[in-house]
Structures are given as structure tokens and as C-alpha cells.
Design a protein around this motif. Structure first.
Motif, PDB file in Angstrom:
ATOM      1  N   TRP A  50      -2.195 -11.592  -1.447  1.00 13.52           N
ATOM      2  CA  TRP A  50      -2.377 -10.142  -1.505  1.00 13.52           C
ATOM      3  C   TRP A  50      -3.805  -9.737  -1.158  1.00 13.52           C
ATOM      4  O   TRP A  50      -4.011  -8.687  -0.559  1.00 13.52           O
ATOM      5  N   GLN A  94      -3.937  -9.490   2.445  1.00 13.87           N
ATOM      6  CA  GLN A  94      -3.187  -8.329   2.944  1.00 13.87           C
ATOM      7  C   GLN A  94      -3.832  -7.005   2.552  1.00 13.87           C
ATOM      8  O   GLN A  94      -3.345  -5.941   2.926  1.00 13.87           O
ATOM      9  N   ARG A 154      -4.042  -5.843  -0.572  1.00 14.28           N
ATOM     10  CA  ARG A 154      -3.284  -5.225  -1.668  1.00 14.28           C
ATOM     11  C   ARG A 154      -4.068  -5.276  -2.977  1.00 14.28           C
ATOM     12  O   ARG A 154      -4.739  -6.262  -3.260  1.00 14.28           O
ATOM     13  N   GLN A 180      -4.130  -5.954  -6.775  1.00 10.36           N
ATOM     14  CA  GLN A 180      -3.300  -6.844  -7.585  1.00 10.36           C
ATOM     15  C   GLN A 180      -3.149  -6.358  -9.015  1.00 10.36           C
ATOM     16  O   GLN A 180      -2.060  -6.372  -9.558  1.00 10.36           O
ATOM     17  N   GLY A 201      -0.111  -3.631  -6.432  1.00 13.12           N
ATOM     18  CA  GLY A 201       0.736  -4.119  -5.354  1.00 13.12           C
ATOM     19  C   GLY A 201       0.654  -3.319  -4.065  1.00 13.12           C
ATOM     20  O   GLY A 201       1.253  -3.695  -3.063  1.00 13.12           O
ATOM     21  N   LEU A 202      -0.080  -2.211  -4.076  1.00 10.31           N
ATOM     22  CA  LEU A 202      -0.155  -1.366  -2.891  1.00 10.31           C
ATOM     23  C   LEU A 202      -1.434  -1.617  -2.088  1.00 10.31           C
ATOM     24  O   LEU A 202      -2.425  -2.105  -2.610  1.00 10.31           O
ATOM     25  N   THR A 203      -1.389  -1.222  -0.816  1.00 12.03           N
ATOM     26  CA  THR A 203      -2.579  -1.257   0.033  1.00 12.03           C
ATOM     27  C   THR A 203      -3.185   0.149   0.062  1.00 12.03           C
ATOM     28  O   THR A 203      -2.553   1.117  -0.394  1.00 12.03           O
ATOM     29  N   ASP A 248      -0.758   2.368   1.828  1.00 13.72           N
ATOM     30  CA  ASP A 248       0.359   2.786   0.964  1.00 13.72           C
ATOM     31  C   ASP A 248      -0.068   3.948   0.060  1.00 13.72           C
ATOM     32  O   ASP A 248       0.662   4.917  -0.106  1.00 13.72           O
TER      33      ASP A 248
END
Length: 102
Positions: A14, A17, A19, A21, A93-95, A98
Motif C-alpha cells: 500500500w 500504491q 494508500r 494504511q 485504505g484510500l489514495t 480516492d
């Protein structure tokens, strides 16, 4: 004299990516495992006398600590919930993309 070393977990999938956490978890990438091994080797050169090795209960930190302990010949890390990462709420969990889209 007491010495305290604070070490961040290795790169996770993550992290790679982009993201957030928070309290969610992601496994280490190959880079993250190599980072943990490098830290362990560096600590091994210090010839430390370690009384206590403590980690957050999250998988990414336990995975990092296990690799470090093996490389530095340290005792197995003990989990302490007080070291757990904080949740980022609905951002976990998002970027950034997002989050901006929401």
C-alpha cells in the motif's frame, strides 16, 4: 544508560500504491523486506545488548520486526497494543485520488 531505537516498518504494497494504511494492513514489498534486513544488519554491527524488542501488533510491523530480529540476532519482538498505528477513519485504505474523488 538506556538507549531506545525507533524504527519504521519497511515499505508495504500500500505504501508503494500511495494508500493510507492507518489500522488496516498490507504486507511488505520485496523492497520493504530488504529495508528491514538492512536495518537488522546495521544494528548487528552495533553489538547491542537488547533487553526488550517491542513492536506494534499490525502485520507490517511484526513482519519488519521478525526480519530485523533475524538479521541482528535480537530476541523475538513482543507486541504492544499501545504502539498501534492510529486509524485515519474513512481514509484508511484510500489514495489521495480516492479521497479527492469523494
Amino acid at each position: 544508560m538506556i538507549e531506545i531505537y525507533v524504527i519504521r516498518h519497511g515499505e508495504t504494497e500500500w505504501n508503494a500504491q500511495g494508500r493510507f494504511q492507518g489500522k488496516l494492513d498490507s504486507i511488505l514489498t520485496n523492497t520493504g523486506a530488504k529495508q528491514a534486513e538492512a536495518v537488522g544488519k546495521r544494528l548487528a554491527k552495533l553489538d547491542l545488548s537488547v533487553d526488550l524488542f517491542v513492536t506494534s501488533p499490525l502485520g507490517r510491523t511484526r513482519q519488519t520486526a521478525t526480519i530485523i530480529a533475524g538479521s541482528a540476532h535480537l530476541p523475538a519482538a513482543q507486541c504492544d497494543d499501545r504502539l498501534a498505528e492510529v486509524s485515519l477513519g474513512s481514509w484508511d485504505g484510500l489514495t489521495h485520488i480516492d479521497i479527492d474523488a469523494q
